[in-house]
Design an enzyme around this catalytic site. Structure first.
Site, PDB file in Angstrom:
ATOM      1  N   CYS A   2      38.903  27.760  38.646  1.00  0.00           N
ATOM      2  CA  CYS A   2      38.969  26.402  38.137  1.00  0.00           C
ATOM      3  C   CYS A   2      37.888  25.541  38.801  1.00  0.00           C
ATOM      4  CB  CYS A   2      40.314  25.723  38.356  1.00  0.00           C
ATOM      5  SG  CYS A   2      41.658  26.546  37.502  1.00  0.00           S
ATOM      6  N   TRP A  75      40.588  28.821  35.122  1.00  0.00           N
ATOM      7  CA  TRP A  75      40.869  30.245  35.332  1.00  0.00           C
ATOM      8  C   TRP A  75      42.392  30.296  35.453  1.00  0.00           C
ATOM      9  CZ3 TRP A  75      43.240  33.448  38.906  1.00  0.00           C
ATOM     10  CH2 TRP A  75      42.892  34.803  38.850  1.00  0.00           C
ATOM     11  N   GLU A 487      30.336  49.280  46.997  1.00  0.00           N
ATOM     12  CA  GLU A 487      29.810  48.046  46.418  1.00  0.00           C
ATOM     13  C   GLU A 487      29.132  48.340  45.068  1.00  0.00           C
ATOM     14  OE1 GLU A 487      30.151  45.014  46.671  1.00  0.00           O
ATOM     15  OE2 GLU A 487      28.367  44.146  45.756  1.00  0.00           O
ATOM     16  N   LYS A 491      30.248  46.706  41.487  1.00  0.00           N
ATOM     17  CA  LYS A 491      29.333  46.013  40.573  1.00  0.00           C
ATOM     18  C   LYS A 491      29.521  46.532  39.150  1.00  0.00           C
ATOM     19  CE  LYS A 491      28.468  43.225  42.368  1.00  0.00           C
ATOM     20  NZ  LYS A 491      29.109  43.008  43.527  1.00  0.00           N
TER      21      LYS A 491
END
Ligand code: G6P
Length: 614
Positions: A2, A75, A487, A491
């Site tokens: 938000c 959100w 990571e 992604k």
């Protein structure tokens, strides 16, 4: 999670609010709305499901006049994303409008009480309860909007950044915060408010970061005031914004994420500037120097973080244990805060957070603080809640990161962790000059090496095109490239919605290997280093089972390049710096696959960049 924005002044509020919402859209984008008070005293509220562009279409033929307004991009937490649940919410009598970022935990009890008083509700949100509650207190106590907000917030449990308008007073916005960020820009006869400084930066340089429990009374005809929940007037602490507006634009790139990947040679330069001398013979982080004894006597380092920042913390574990001889624990902030973790007063808690606003990380910091630990922050956003809650720290200085999938912040975090490990190892006399200087020179050379990788973007795009078909991916790495593999998998998941799993290469044979077949590609980080040969064996195990291998290898590699189906080359560097290089092709690989699949790269579904709720 938000985004909220507000304006009061001499200009038309609507264009400022819409532009602000676009800047904050990374925080949530399932619905958006705006409330404005027109010159003739009408409160106009427009809100719709979808992105800010939808709101603009919806409001195109409506009355958007007025020099005071608030706006929100959502959100969803309570209630599905739809027009009714979108903010702003307003009281049943249409008098008070409110936007909110956060969660009101005791909304159920308050709602029942209000229903008993005759209030009805349109939405399923906790926010509508708050605005009706404010209206109820205002009416029953016959008080000002500020007094009603203050009284309401004294009874509310939860997190909030709010801005409130009263139709009958077009000169005033009341704003407040607890655990969700809020910054107020102070101009000449005008005020801006927002969840972060990005919507404000192009208008004013003077800002005030609201603290928890503070309420701002923003009135166009009266002096700006901040009063806390206990009615004590706060000192107004004006900070200067240093933000380059061009950093908030795509600058010719199709997506922020691609721009941010390509920015990394510069962001790493910015991160090490003034910290490593030009000769590469010394690194000084003032945050450590000022607390040297703490670091020399640290019993343990506990990293608390979420998502990508947690992966950076995992790399820190390899660095601090090996180079500094300090025991390290890496904790998901969300678990740490709800356990009963053992924290000693001589522990150092490293809070790693790009936004500096992640609710779980902030709560973990508060918990560790209450147990007497020393808190060191590694944040990007200057003045953010986590940065302000720490005892000391190092900013990564990579500039605003807008793409939801973190890229340049990750390499900035790793760069800071390497500099920290080098400095502590040196202070403890655990590293010889040759290695120390070689790593520092390696860091200085990093921007040029990353440029070399970026120049292979077209080749990475070709490899990505070959594997876009896949429904699952495995990412393998060893040592400090194991977190890099995780990571890389994150992604891919985040932006392409392809399932991907990061695994320590050697651990694969204890289970994950069962997944390997000719349809499941494996990305292996097999750069030069102490366990290169072992990784080769892992690649052979995959090939023996018909799996496809995409390998990230060091330039000049002749062994893996003969075994793998496709190779991406990265320049040679110190083993501890390899994550800074091997992460770059993985970012590009994920990006191109997501683009091929037609995904919304910068605003992937269900995600938000800054998660300010639990
Ligand atoms: C969210 C984002 C991730 C990010 C994580 C931690 O989940 O989508 O990209 O890594 O939060 O954010 P922080 O700002 O604390 O680094």
């Amino acid at each position: 999670m938000c985004g909220i924005v507000g304006y009061i002044g001499k200009q038309d509020a609507y264009p400022i609010l819409i532009k602000g919402l676009h800047r904050l859209e990374y925080r949530g984008y399932d619905s958006a709305g705006v409330a404005l008070i027109s010159a003739d005293g009408k409160l106009n509220v427009y809100k719709t499901k979808g992105k800010v562009a939808e709101l603009e279409r919806f409001a195109a033929d409506k009355d958007t006049s007025g020099t005071i307004g608030i706006a929100h991009t959502r959100w969803a937490t309570h209630g599905e994303p739809n027009d009714v649940n979108a903010h702003p919410h307003y009281s049943q009598n249409g008098r008070i409008a409110l936007i909110h970022n956060g969660i009101i935990e005791n909304y159920g009890v308050l709602k029942q009480m209000l229903i008993g008083k005759g209030y009805t509700f349109r939405s399923e949100t906790d926010t509508e309860v708050l605005v009706q509650f404010i209206d109820y207190l205002r009416t029953t106590n016959n008080c000002s909007l500020f007094e009603a907000v203050q009284a309401a917030l004294n009874q509310v449990i939860g997190a909030y950044a709010i801005a409130v308008l009263d139709r009958d007073n077009k000169d005033e916005i009341i704003a407040a915060r607890k655990s969700s960020p809020l910054v107020i820009g102070i101009g000449d006869g005008e005020y801006f408010l927002a969840s972060d400084a990005t919507p404000i930066a192009e208008y004013v340089k003077d800002v005030v970061y609201l603290n928890d429990g503070e309420i701002a009374i923003i009135n166009r005809n009266k002096p700006f005031r901040i009063v806390n929940l206990n009615n004590i007037e706060s000192k107004i602490d004006i900070c200067k914004l240093e933000m380059n507006i061009s950093e908030l634009e795509k600058g010719g790139y199709p997506h922020f994420m691609l721009k941010e990947i390509f920015e990394q040679p510069r962001t790493i330069t910015d991160c090490i500037r003034g910290r490593i001398n030009v000769e590469g013979t010394d690194v000084i982080l003032s945050g450590i120097l000022d607390h040297k004894e703490r670091f020399l006597n640290a019993r343990r380092i506990i990293c608390v973080a979420c998502g990508t920042s947690w992966h950076a913390g995992m790399i820190g574990e390899y660095l601090f244990e090996d180079l500094c001889g300090i025991e390290v624990k890496v904790e998901y902030a969300s678990e740490f805060r709800y356990r009963n973790p053992v924290v000693h007063p001589d522990d150092i808690v490293l809070a790693i957070s790009q936004s500096g606003e992640t609710a779980d990380t902030l709560a973990a910091v508060e918990l560790a603080k209450s147990r007497g630990a020393f808190i060191y922050g590694i944040c990007n956003v200057v003045g953010s809640s986590i940065a302000r809650a720490t005892d000391s720290g190092t900013y990564i200085h990579v500039g605003p990161e807008i793409g939801v999938a973190s890229t340049k912040a990750f390499t900035g975090q790793v760069t800071v962790l390497v500099m920290m490990a080098m400095m502590i190892a040196r202070l403890k006399g655990r590293i010889d000059t040759e290695r120390y200087e070689s790593v520092l020179r390696g860091l200085l050379a990093m921007p040029e090496k990353i440029k070399e990788i970026l120049s292979q973007a077209d080749r990475i795009k070709e490899v990505a095109a070959i594997y876009t078909y896949a429904r699952n991916f495995l990412y393998l790495g060893r040592g400090c490239n194991y977190p890099t593999a995780m990571e890389g998998a994150l992604k891919l998941k985040e932006i392409s919605y392809i399932h991907a799993e990061g695994c320590p290469a050697a651990e694969m044979k204890h289970g994950t290997i069962a997944l390997i077949d000719h349809e499941m590609p494996t990305v292996v980080i097999a750069t030069n280093g102490s366990i290169y040969e072992k990784t080769i064996s892992n690649i052979q195990e995959i090939k023996a089972r018909g799996g496809k291998v995409i390998a990230v290898v060091t330039e000049g590699d002749t062994i893996v390049s003969h075994m793998a189906d496709h190779c991406i080359w990265v320049p040679e560097t110190d083993e501890y710096l390899t994550p800074l290089l091997s992460s770059i092709p993985l970012q590009l690989f994920a990006y191109y696959i997501a683009v091929n699949k037609g995904r919304d790269v910068d605003q992937p579904r269900n995600l938000a960049k800054s998660v300010t709720v639990e």
